[in-house]
Write a protein that holds these residues in place. Structure first.
Motif, PDB file in Angstrom:
ATOM      1  N   SER A 127       0.803  -1.094   0.338  1.00 35.72           N
ATOM      2  CA  SER A 127       0.290   0.362  -0.219  1.00 35.72           C
ATOM      3  C   SER A 127       0.842   1.318   0.141  1.00 35.72           C
ATOM      4  CB  SER A 127      -0.985  -0.055   0.928  1.00 35.72           C
ATOM      5  OG  SER A 127      -0.233   0.109   2.461  1.00 35.72           O
ATOM      6  N   ARG A 163       4.014  -7.936   3.783  1.00 43.38           N
ATOM      7  CA  ARG A 163       3.525  -7.000   3.702  1.00 43.38           C
ATOM      8  C   ARG A 163       3.630  -5.664   3.723  1.00 43.38           C
ATOM      9  NH1 ARG A 163      -1.486  -4.170   2.662  1.00 43.38           N
ATOM     10  NH2 ARG A 163      -1.836  -2.631   3.122  1.00 43.38           N
ATOM     11  N   ASN A 165       4.876  -1.687   3.369  1.00 48.91           N
ATOM     12  CA  ASN A 165       3.220  -0.127   3.249  1.00 48.91           C
ATOM     13  C   ASN A 165       4.256   0.619   3.221  1.00 48.91           C
ATOM     14  OD1 ASN A 165       1.163  -1.248   4.224  1.00 48.91           O
ATOM     15  ND2 ASN A 165       2.294  -1.894   6.344  1.00 48.91           N
TER      16      ASN A 165
END
Length: 253
Positions: A127, A163, A165
């Motif tokens: 993201s 993940r 970020n």
């Protein structure tokens, strides 16, 4: 009293000069030794490849030669990494620090990252928040993220997510990559960016872990040349993963 202070200052200057000369000699030796080793390793690899192509060679000899080729390849990677570190330490690496859009860069990186993760039975998620520009070299920052991703893949359990970020805010581009592996202790997090430092899980097959122990050291050097910082932190309680944090200065509006 003034003479004593002058003597101490002179001694300190001499000590710093000797330390600097020592560091320069170490860097020069690393670069020169690595460069000189590349040619004989290439010749050894060529000879092994010729021998392994001999159909009359017994199977056990062919298998032994294949093992040697794998070790030669690993040594070649170590030499190339040492040369890269020497160039980074000497500040002779050419970086194109052009203001770029992090979102566009990460979109391209994520496609390859997802393919690498899926090939190992893992998931890659990412993201990005914020708008602006950051002066960075796409090639070398991609290398940093690949190094972090490969380490995360190596320690992640099957099916686990990795993940990434990204956040651009108040003049800082912050990248955080987190895995769900065994993690590291705070003491190990302090040492993980040192050269040849590798922490292998007790249940892992060390023979299959073919890392050189230089990837994170290279990442730290590249981030430092960008004027940024990189650090590692436990993602939570022991066994809940590792978080690697990269921060780079952004172009302020």
């Amino acid at each position: 009293m003034r003479d004593e202070v002058s003597d101490v200052a002179r001694l300190l200057n001499q000590m710093f000069d000797r330390l600097e000369a020592t560091f320069l000699q170490i860097r020069r030796f690393t670069a020169e030794a690595s460069h000189e080793l590349k040619t004989p390793l290439s010749l050894i690899r060529l000879q092994a490849e010729r021998m392994i192509g001999d159909e009359s060679l017994p199977v056990r000899h062919r298998e032994a030669l294949q093992d040697q080729l794998e070790e030669i390849e690993r040594l070649t990677r170590i030499i190339e990494d040492l040369l890269l570190l020497s160039r980074a330490d000497a500040h002779v690496m050419q970086l194109e620090l052009v203001p770029r859009d992090p979102a566009a860069f990460l979109h391209g990186f994520a496609q390859d990252a997802q393919a690498l993760a899926e090939h190992q039975g893992l998931r890659f998620e990412w993201s990005h928040e914020g708008h602006g520009a950051v002066p960075f070299d796409e090639r070398w920052m991609r290398q940093v993220l690949l190094n972090l991703l490969v380490n995360a893949i190596r320690v992640s359990p099957p099916g686990a997510p990795i993940r990434l970020n990204s956040r651009l805010d108040q003049g800082v581009w912050q990248l955080s990559l987190q895995d769900q592996g065994p993690g590291l202790t705070p003491e190990q997090c302090e040492r993980v960016f040192e050269r040849f430092v590798r922490f292998v899980d007790s249940g892992a097959d060390e023979k299959e872990d073919r890392g050189t122990g230089l990837g994170l050291a290279i990442s730290r050097s590249i981030v430092g040349l960008h004027g940024g910082t990189i650090s590692a932190h436990p993602a939570g309680p022991p066994g809940s993963g590792l978080q690697v944090l990269v921060e780079l200065p952004a172009v302020r509006a």
